[in-house]
Each structure stands twice: as C-alpha cells, then as structure tokens.
Motif scaffolding. Structure first.
Motif, PDB file in Angstrom:
ATOM      1  N   THR A   1       0.856  -1.182   0.000  1.00 31.25           N
ATOM      2  CA  THR A   1       0.000   0.000   0.000  1.00 31.25           C
ATOM      3  C   THR A   1       0.895   1.236   0.000  1.00 31.25           C
ATOM      4  O   THR A   1       1.652   1.472   0.941  1.00 31.25           O
ATOM      5  CB  THR A   1      -0.941   0.022   1.217  1.00 31.25           C
ATOM      6  N   ASP A   2       0.807   1.992  -1.087  1.00 28.39           N
ATOM      7  CA  ASP A   2       1.730   3.095  -1.350  1.00 28.39           C
ATOM      8  C   ASP A   2       1.172   4.412  -0.812  1.00 28.39           C
ATOM      9  O   ASP A   2       0.702   5.262  -1.559  1.00 28.39           O
ATOM     10  CB  ASP A   2       1.975   3.178  -2.866  1.00 28.39           C
ATOM     11  N   GLY A   3       1.191   4.555   0.508  1.00 29.03           N
ATOM     12  CA  GLY A   3       0.672   5.773   1.118  1.00 29.03           C
ATOM     13  C   GLY A   3      -0.831   5.916   1.014  1.00 29.03           C
ATOM     14  O   GLY A   3      -1.350   7.040   1.011  1.00 29.03           O
ATOM     15  N   SER A   4      -1.554   4.807   0.961  1.00 25.47           N
ATOM     16  CA  SER A   4      -3.014   4.863   0.837  1.00 25.47           C
ATOM     17  C   SER A   4      -3.642   5.523   2.051  1.00 25.47           C
ATOM     18  O   SER A   4      -3.209   5.329   3.186  1.00 25.47           O
ATOM     19  CB  SER A   4      -3.581   3.448   0.664  1.00 25.47           C
ATOM     20  N   THR A   5      -4.681   6.290   1.784  1.00 30.80           N
ATOM     21  CA  THR A   5      -5.389   6.987   2.863  1.00 30.80           C
ATOM     22  C   THR A   5      -6.868   6.618   2.919  1.00 30.80           C
ATOM     23  O   THR A   5      -7.614   7.187   3.713  1.00 30.80           O
ATOM     24  CB  THR A   5      -5.263   8.509   2.681  1.00 30.80           C
ATOM     25  N   ASP A   6      -7.308   5.693   2.064  1.00 28.04           N
ATOM     26  CA  ASP A   6      -8.739   5.375   1.985  1.00 28.04           C
ATOM     27  C   ASP A   6      -9.122   4.159   2.822  1.00 28.04           C
ATOM     28  O   ASP A   6     -10.286   3.741   2.810  1.00 28.04           O
ATOM     29  CB  ASP A   6      -9.156   5.154   0.534  1.00 28.04           C
ATOM     30  N   GLY A   7      -8.161   3.592   3.547  1.00 27.67           N
ATOM     31  CA  GLY A   7      -8.465   2.435   4.381  1.00 27.67           C
ATOM     32  C   GLY A   7      -8.648   1.142   3.620  1.00 27.67           C
ATOM     33  O   GLY A   7      -9.082   0.135   4.201  1.00 27.67           O
ATOM     34  N   SER A   8      -8.317   1.116   2.339  1.00 29.49           N
ATOM     35  CA  SER A   8      -8.527  -0.082   1.536  1.00 29.49           C
ATOM     36  C   SER A   8      -7.708  -1.264   2.041  1.00 29.49           C
ATOM     37  O   SER A   8      -8.139  -2.422   1.933  1.00 29.49           O
ATOM     38  CB  SER A   8      -8.205   0.198   0.069  1.00 29.49           C
ATOM     39  N   ASP A   9      -6.526  -0.977   2.605  1.00 32.91           N
ATOM     40  CA  ASP A   9      -5.696  -2.076   3.116  1.00 32.91           C
ATOM     41  C   ASP A   9      -6.372  -2.796   4.276  1.00 32.91           C
ATOM     42  O   ASP A   9      -6.160  -3.998   4.489  1.00 32.91           O
ATOM     43  CB  ASP A   9      -4.328  -1.546   3.539  1.00 32.91           C
ATOM     44  N   GLN A  10      -7.207  -2.081   5.025  1.00 36.28           N
ATOM     45  CA  GLN A  10      -7.887  -2.696   6.166  1.00 36.28           C
ATOM     46  C   GLN A  10      -8.931  -3.711   5.730  1.00 36.28           C
ATOM     47  O   GLN A  10      -9.333  -4.568   6.527  1.00 36.28           O
ATOM     48  CB  GLN A  10      -8.520  -1.609   7.031  1.00 36.28           C
ATOM     49  N   THR A  11      -9.370  -3.636   4.487  1.00 34.28           N
ATOM     50  CA  THR A  11     -10.346  -4.612   3.992  1.00 34.28           C
ATOM     51  C   THR A  11      -9.721  -5.993   3.817  1.00 34.28           C
ATOM     52  O   THR A  11     -10.441  -6.964   3.563  1.00 34.28           O
ATOM     53  CB  THR A  11     -10.941  -4.157   2.643  1.00 34.28           C
ATOM     54  N   LEU A  12      -8.393  -6.077   3.973  1.00 29.18           N
ATOM     55  CA  LEU A  12      -7.699  -7.358   3.834  1.00 29.18           C
ATOM     56  C   LEU A  12      -7.449  -8.023   5.181  1.00 29.18           C
ATOM     57  O   LEU A  12      -6.968  -9.162   5.233  1.00 29.18           O
ATOM     58  CB  LEU A  12      -6.358  -7.156   3.119  1.00 29.18           C
TER      59      LEU A  12
END
Length: 246
Positions: free
Chosen positions: A35-46
């Motif tokens: 995750t390249d500096g993501s700020t939308d919380g998409s990584d938390q969906t994993l």
C-alpha cells in the motif's frame, strides 16, 4: 529453486483491492500487497483474509511515491523472503487473476526471461487509452528491436533480482514510467522476453473503477522517458557501445 509471488502495488484502490486479492488467492497462495501511502483504508479490507491465508503479506509505505517505488519495495521484500520471481499486477481489477498460474508456469519454464503481458482489450476499453498506447509501443519497439510488444501493460513476471538491479541503477522508473522503462532496460541488459496475451477489463465509475493516471502530469513523464530512452538508444548505437553497459 523457482519461487514466485504475486506483487500488487496499491494506492487508494477502494473496494477493488479486496476483490483483486481474493481473486488471486483463489489460484495462488503467495501474495504481497504494497500500500503506497493509501489513505482510503482499503488495506484494512484485507485484515480478515490474513489469518486464513498465511501466504498473504501486506506492506505499508507511509507516503505515496509511485508505482515503481512500491514495486521495488515489494520485490526487495520478496527476495529477502526467498522468492526468485514476482508477478506484478494492478490492484484495480483490470488484470486477469485467471491467467496468474499460466504466467507463472511460463516463467518457471524460462526462469531467466521476463514474461510480458500483451493486453487483449474488450469493447469497454476507452478508445483514448487504446490508441494512446500505440505510440508508446511504436517507440519502445524501436528501442528494443521489437522485443517488447506492449510496454504499458503491468501484468508481468520478472526475475526479481534482475528487476531490482535495473531499478536501482536509475533514479527514474518510480512512477507510471516504471512499466515501459524497466522493460526496455532489462532488454538492453540482455534479458530474453516472452510476450503472452492476457485479457484486460476496464471498470467504469459505476462499477467502482479507479484511475490515478493524471493525463497532463503522467503523459509529460512518459514523454520525458521516451526522449531519454531514444537519446540513449541513438547515442549508444552511433558510438557502437552495447546498450547493456549503460
């Protein structure tokens, strides 16, 4: 021993990130998401996937630095973890999870080669994207003597150490210029290339489609890249020096 992991760089990919990762895990147990500096919380969906899939690794970069930087970070981690190859694919669902094993098998049969995807577009593909890449492919075809059939499609298998070496040898290739330039540089280094067709699917806004390609900024970056590569190609040819030494 040949070991390949699927490497997915992601920046604010929304719900498509989970969909992409789930699709890949259905066919391949080894996946690393950067995750390249993501700020939308998409990584938390994993988060709920990780206990069920021990081969899934999620790496976080604090600041957005571009696709090439994320791929470099993931590939360096993969090498340290004992992987010899990385299959790169985008997080936005455009690349075909059903072709992952086919591409990995092709790389296993030719472990010293770069396996480059050649996109097979559906009717939903934006005409501007399809025609715009024709110019890039023409120029890259000149610079690689036709070795690279499509320079912008990011669905590929790289020998990890060779790809990292190509990236570390340059200050460029950290953004959207990564896919075309790294292919050229690796060809110039003497790497053989396998071109394999793969389906590509574009999602519209209603389907959750996301694009972070900035037409002015990133086309300027790509134009500068082509100028650099063409100058290098012509200069080295005129001097009679092998491109792999540059």
């Amino acid at each position: 021993m040949f070991r390949c992991i699927v490497l997915i760089p992601s920046y604010n990919s929304g719900a498509l990130l989970r969909r992409t990762v789930v699709g890949v895990l259905a066919v391949c147990p080894d996946v690393v998401v950067v995750t390249d500096g993501s700020t939308d919380g998409s990584d938390q969906t994993l988060d709920d996937l990780r206990p069920m899939h021990p081969g899934l690794k999620v790496l976080h970069l604090a600041h957005n630095g571009g696709k090439g930087r994320a791929v470099l970070h993931g590939a360096q981690w993969a090498i340290q973890a004992g992987y010899t190859h990385v299959l790169t694919m985008d997080a936005d669902g455009q690349h075909p999870a059903q072709s992952v094993l086919d591409f990995i098998y092709a790389a296993q049969c030719a472990p010293g080669a770069v396996v480059l995807g050649v996109p097979v577009f559906g009717p939903e593909a934006p005409a501007l994207r399809v025609w715009g890449r024709k110019l890039s492919n023409f120029l890259i075809g000149m610079e690689t003597r036709g070795a690279v059939e499509d320079c912008l499609f990011g669905f590929r298998v790289y020998p990890a150490r060779a790809m990292v070496a190509a990236l570390q040898a340059s200050h460029f290739m950290r953004g959207f210029d990564f896919d075309p330039e790294v292919a050229v540089r690796m060809v110039w280094q003497g790497m053989p290339v396998l071109n394999k067709p793969a389906a590509v699917q574009y999602f519209n806004a209603e389907q959750g489609g996301i694009s972070h390609f900035h037409y002015v900024r990133d086309n300027a970056r790509l134009a500068f890249m082509h100028v650099r590569l063409l100058f290098t190609w012509v200069w080295r040819a005129c001097c009679g020096k092998p491109l792999r030494s540059f």
